[in-house]
Design an enzyme around this catalytic site. Structure first.
Site, short mmCIF file in Angstrom:
data_model
loop_
_atom_site.label_atom_id
_atom_site.label_comp_id
_atom_site.label_asym_id
_atom_site.label_seq_id
_atom_site.Cartn_x
_atom_site.Cartn_y
_atom_site.Cartn_z
N ILE A 253 82.25 6.17 86.26
CA ILE A 253 81.35 5.92 85.13
C ILE A 253 80.22 4.99 85.57
CG2 ILE A 253 81.15 5.11 82.76
CD1 ILE A 253 82.90 7.60 83.14
N ASP A 254 80.55 3.98 86.35
CA ASP A 254 79.51 3.07 86.85
C ASP A 254 78.46 3.83 87.64
OD1 ASP A 254 80.12 0.52 85.87
OD2 ASP A 254 81.65 0.20 87.40
N TYR A 255 78.91 4.63 88.59
CA TYR A 255 77.94 5.31 89.45
C TYR A 255 77.23 6.46 88.74
CZ TYR A 255 79.34 2.32 93.25
OH TYR A 255 79.56 1.22 94.03
#
Length: 397
Positions: A171-173
């Site tokens: 999700i971060d990337y």
């Protein structure tokens, strides 16, 4: 000339998603200044398995996406720190990106409306867990919390294992990638219209978009995807045990169905390509495939099936995957021979695509905290005495 040469970005972000957004633009030529609090710098500087680097605030989580950036240390809770950021906006920046809790920058007089008065063409991107407003607007989260909230954790794993978090911070990337895309779109829009833009990014929104086909299916048919582990909708597209390891098959369409069953000497099954036939007799076909694949090693099956144009691969761990010669051929990674505080060569991801010319590249290693404070402030008119006064007041470092 790389795509973003001449574009100037203030990167007021921390952890992974925000810094990765700015990093992707930096490797394509943007001049990125990373702005950090000297008292509470980016927490990713203390992230990674090398604790000596963490203590120096040069942890591998930070190093991953710190290249091609300059670093300044400003305490935005002080008048001097805020004034310095405003001067950088007025005299230097095209883009500002921040990922603090909703309203935090606005409360300091650094919200979009405040800075747009200083520079109407500014592109201002805010990245948060759930967006700037709404029922969850005040809530905070990290990657794994968003996975849990969005339904991704619930659909990952098996019925026996229960919900399982995805192993990488996807999700971060993904949010970082979407953020870079949104800023790119805004830059193009501003080029055409002359108007600035405010971008409201939410990790939760990104997590939903990553489940797009599941969502459409649910609203259309009411189908809720269940945890199935490595079991896909067709047995010839699932994971199976070979003689010495695991093989991931991916024969997902009719043509590949025919090729796969022909390759394993099952001509009658190869001929059953109608939609209903492919869905039928799952357990029977799964057992048959399982027995066949145990006759050879995983690598033998990968080589054999790939030669027959059937998608299949042996399951590898990251350490082995990084030895794949395709990675070097694609130039996905960059090797720094020297980086501040790092005693050996440093390898970081570069980009997930190639250009025929003037594409992604890295020229500058990740900087130490505040390494370029004097240089950057001097470039917008601060004298040496004024910079010293900021330091004495604790507004800069």
């Amino acid at each position: 000339m790389r795509p973003y040469e001449g574009v100037r970005i203030l990167d007021c972000t921390h952890v992974l998603a925000g810094p990765f957004t700015a990093y992707q633009l930096a490797v394509l030529g943007a001049d990125v200044i990373k702005v950090e609090d000297p008292n509470e710098p980016d927490q990713s500087r203390e992230g990674g398995a090398d604790h000596a680097l963490n203590k120096m605030r040069m942890g591998t989580s930070y190093l991953t996406q710190g290249s091609n950036k300059r670093s300044i240390a400003l305490d935005l809770k002080t008048p001097g720190g805020r004034d310095a950021l405003k001067r950088l906006v007025a005299d230097w920046a095209d883009v500002l990106v921040e990922n603090y809790r909703p309203g935090a920058f606005k409360a300091m007089g650094l919200g979009y409306e405040d800075l747009a008065r200083i520079k109407p063409k500014l592109i201002y991107a805010s990245m948060t867990a759930f967006g700037q407003d709404g029922p969850r607007g005040t809530q905070t989260a990290y990657d794994h919390a968003i996975q849990a909230t969005s339904g991704i954790t619930a659909v990952t794993g098996t019925q026996a294992s229960g919900p399982v978090k995805v192993g990488a911070p996807v999700i971060d990337y993904a949010t970082g990638t979407m953020g870079a895309f949104a800023i790119s779109a805004a830059l193009y829009q501003t080029l055409r219209t002359g108007q600035g833009q405010y971008i409201d990014m939410a990790m939760f929104d990104v997590a939903l978009v990553l489940q797009s086909s599941h969502i459409t299916d649910y609203f259309h048919s009411g189908n809720v995807h269940k945890r199935a582990g490595n079991k896909m909708r067709f047995p010839e597209s699932s994971m199976h045990e070979a003689a010495d390891g695991l093989v991931q098959l991916a024969a997902s369409n009719g043509r590949q169905h025919r090729r796969f069953y022909t390759a394993i000497d099952e001509p009658a099954e190869a001929a059953r390509t109608a939609y209903d036939e492919r869905y039928a007799r799952y357990d029977e076909k799964e057992a048959m495939i399982g027995a066949k694949l145990k006759q050879k090693t995983a690598q033998e099956w990968e080589d054999y099936l790939q030669a027959k144009h059937v998608p299949a691969t042996r399951v590898r761990g990251l350490a082995e995957a990084l030895q794949d010669p395709q990675i070097g051929h694609r130039a996905v990674l960059h090797r720094h021979q020297h980086a501040p505080g790092v005693e050996k060569a440093l390898t970081v991801p570069l980009a997930a695509f190639k250009f025929a010319h003037d594409g992604p590249s890295i020229e500058r290693p990740p900087p130490r905290l505040g390494e370029h404070t004097d240089e950057v402030l001097a470039s917008v008119g601060y004298s040496a005495a004024e910079i010293a006064a900021l330091r004495k007041a604790g507004a800069a470092a």
